[in-house]
Design an enzyme around this catalytic site. Structure first.
Site, short mmCIF file in Angstrom:
data_model
loop_
_atom_site.label_atom_id
_atom_site.label_comp_id
_atom_site.label_asym_id
_atom_site.label_seq_id
_atom_site.Cartn_x
_atom_site.Cartn_y
_atom_site.Cartn_z
N GLY A 37 3.28 -17.76 3.04
CA GLY A 37 3.58 -17.99 4.45
C GLY A 37 2.31 -17.96 5.29
O GLY A 37 2.14 -18.75 6.23
N ASP A 38 1.41 -17.07 4.93
CA ASP A 38 0.15 -16.94 5.68
C ASP A 38 -0.75 -18.15 5.43
O ASP A 38 -1.41 -18.64 6.36
CB ASP A 38 -0.58 -15.66 5.27
CG ASP A 38 0.31 -14.44 5.43
OD1 ASP A 38 1.15 -14.45 6.33
OD2 ASP A 38 0.17 -13.51 4.63
N GLY A 56 1.87 -14.18 0.29
CA GLY A 56 0.74 -14.83 0.96
C GLY A 56 0.96 -16.31 1.24
O GLY A 56 0.18 -16.92 1.96
N TYR A 63 1.58 1.98 0.26
CA TYR A 63 1.03 3.34 0.45
C TYR A 63 0.12 3.22 1.67
O TYR A 63 -1.10 3.16 1.55
CB TYR A 63 0.29 3.82 -0.80
CG TYR A 63 1.26 3.99 -1.94
CD1 TYR A 63 1.85 5.22 -2.18
CD2 TYR A 63 1.65 2.89 -2.71
CE1 TYR A 63 2.81 5.36 -3.17
CE2 TYR A 63 2.61 3.01 -3.69
CZ TYR A 63 3.18 4.25 -3.92
OH TYR A 63 4.15 4.38 -4.89
N ARG A 64 0.75 3.08 2.84
CA ARG A 64 0.00 2.75 4.06
C ARG A 64 0.30 3.71 5.21
O ARG A 64 -0.22 3.54 6.29
CB ARG A 64 0.30 1.29 4.45
CG ARG A 64 1.73 1.06 4.91
CD ARG A 64 2.11 -0.41 4.95
NE ARG A 64 1.25 -1.24 5.74
CZ ARG A 64 1.44 -2.57 5.91
NH1 ARG A 64 2.47 -3.17 5.33
NH2 ARG A 64 0.63 -3.27 6.64
O1 CKP Z 1 4.44 -13.53 4.58
P1 CKP Z 1 3.44 -13.52 3.49
O2 CKP Z 1 4.05 -13.49 2.11
O3 CKP Z 1 2.47 -14.63 3.60
O4 CKP Z 1 2.64 -12.15 3.71
C1 CKP Z 1 2.16 -11.40 2.64
C2 CKP Z 1 1.41 -10.17 3.05
O5 CKP Z 1 0.50 -8.03 4.98
C3 CKP Z 1 1.31 -9.18 1.89
O6 CKP Z 1 0.43 -9.56 0.90
C4 CKP Z 1 0.91 -7.90 2.58
O7 CKP Z 1 -0.46 -7.78 2.56
C5 CKP Z 1 1.49 -8.07 3.98
O8 CKP Z 1 2.07 -9.38 4.02
C6 CKP Z 1 2.46 -6.93 4.22
O9 CKP Z 1 2.09 -5.98 4.91
O10 CKP Z 1 3.58 -7.01 3.67
MG MG Z 2 5.33 -14.40 6.07
#
Ligand code: CKP
Ligand code: MG
Length: 316
Positions: free
Chosen positions: A260-261, A258, A107-108
């Site tokens: 990946g981050d 998260g 919802y962005r």
């Molecule tokens: O690639 P990742 O799974 O590490 O990223 C997850 C995040 O910014 C998720 O939590 C969300 O906040 C986001 O990627 C997104 O906008 O999908």
């Molecule tokens: Mg990622």
């Protein structure tokens, strides 16, 4: 080392207490997340000085985001409070329909962060910065944010700031391969360090793994280090003509978001600490594994002691 700057949208995340269809969830935990912010917070937890450039609404969710960044030690003087637009939020569906897989419901649209424009970029953004973190999610928000992201990248490059880019393709934002390629291409061309994942590679390119890798290398010509995250299969890094590989660490998956981050943050913090690429890959994979074993993107992110303990237990 001066500081690392992140740019992107940070949202409030509602994560159900139970696994299964969102349709039947009644209880939610509140978390804060956003790809670039997750990376920045992972780096801050690993002793790197950080700052974040974004906008939040003038609402309680915006306040929660600013408080979270401050609690984690990230500088917030570049976080704009937008009086006219709300903070973005999203909901998570865990382990459904496929066990261990997570789906997101955003919802962005029209959020404060999606209204950032080139006019918001002031010289102070680059003060004391020597690395910029950005992901494919940010330019995917809309054209204005995309232009702003590109401008920040270009201004960073002209000031000698290293640019890190994670492709992070979000099909819910980009719809098709052509749009996705168009979105990430200018960033791949300019980045010094590139992260991508198997999902993104498969979405963007055709052929066997080697062909896909070569197509990516072709686009990211100026890249010094390229990392491909392969989930359960570990990760590889291409650096200085060599390929380095790290197997993943097997852990029970609670919430894969998260990971990946966490990987990116731990990899980068390791490089900044002076570790070699092989060691950085090991810390990246360990941080990813720790993160999937708990809910929320930020809370599980490890410090150096946690990473060392995890690796000690794993190898014992
Ligand atoms: O690639 P990742 O799974 O590490 O990223 C997850 C995040 O910014 C998720 O939590 C969300 O906040 C986001 O990627 C997104 O906008 O999908
Ligand atoms: Mg990622």
């Amino acid at each position: 080392m001066k500081k690392v700057l992140g740019m992107g949208e940070i949202m409030v995340q509602f994560n159900p207490t139970e696994k299964g269809p969102l349709l039947y969830q009644r209880m939610f935990e509140r978390h804060v997340a956003g790809s670039e912010a997750n990376i920045i917070i992972q780096m801050q937890k690993l002793d790197v000085k950080t700052s974040f450039f974004t906008a939040v609404g003038s609402d309680p969710f915006g306040e929660i985001i600013i408080n979270t960044l401050r609690e984690e030690g990230v500088e917030t003087n570049l976080v704009k409070i937008d009086e006219g637009n709300p903070t973005g939020i999203y909901f998570v569906q865990r382990s459904y329909p496929y066990p261990g897989k997570t789906t997101v419901f955003y919802y962005r649209e029209n959020s404060a962060a999606s209204k950032i424009t080139c006019d918001d970029i002031k010289e102070e953004v680059f003060e004391d910065v020597d690395m910029l973190i950005i992901s494919g999610i940010t330019p995917a928000l809309n054209e204005s944010v995309r232009n702003c992201a590109l401008k920040i990248v270009e201004m960073s490059k002209s000031r000698g700031i290293k640019v890190v880019f994670d492709t992070n393709i979000r099909i819910k934002l980009l719809k098709n391969k052509e749009k996705a390629l168009e979105c990430v291409q200018p960033f791949l061309e300019k980045a010094d360090i590139v992260f991508t994942g198997m999902g993104d590679l498969n979405f963007l390119f055709k052929g066997e793994f080697e062909d896909k890798k070569n197509q990516l290398k072709e686009l990211a010509k100026n890249t010094e280090i390229m990392v491909i995250k392969m989930g359960e299969k570990g990760a590889i890094a291409l650096y200085d003509g060599h390929t380095y590989k790290q197997d993943s660490f097997k852990v029970p998956v609670v919430d894969e978001l998260g990971a990946g981050d966490a990987f990116d943050g731990a990899f980068l913090a390791s490089i900044l600490k002076g570790y070699d690429v092989k060691t950085a890959l090991k810390y990246g994979c360990a941080a990813g594994a720790i993160t999937v074993s708990l809910k929320g993107d930020i809370e599980p992110l490890p410090k150096w002691n946690d990473l060392k303990l995890f690796l000690d237990i794993h190898s014992s």
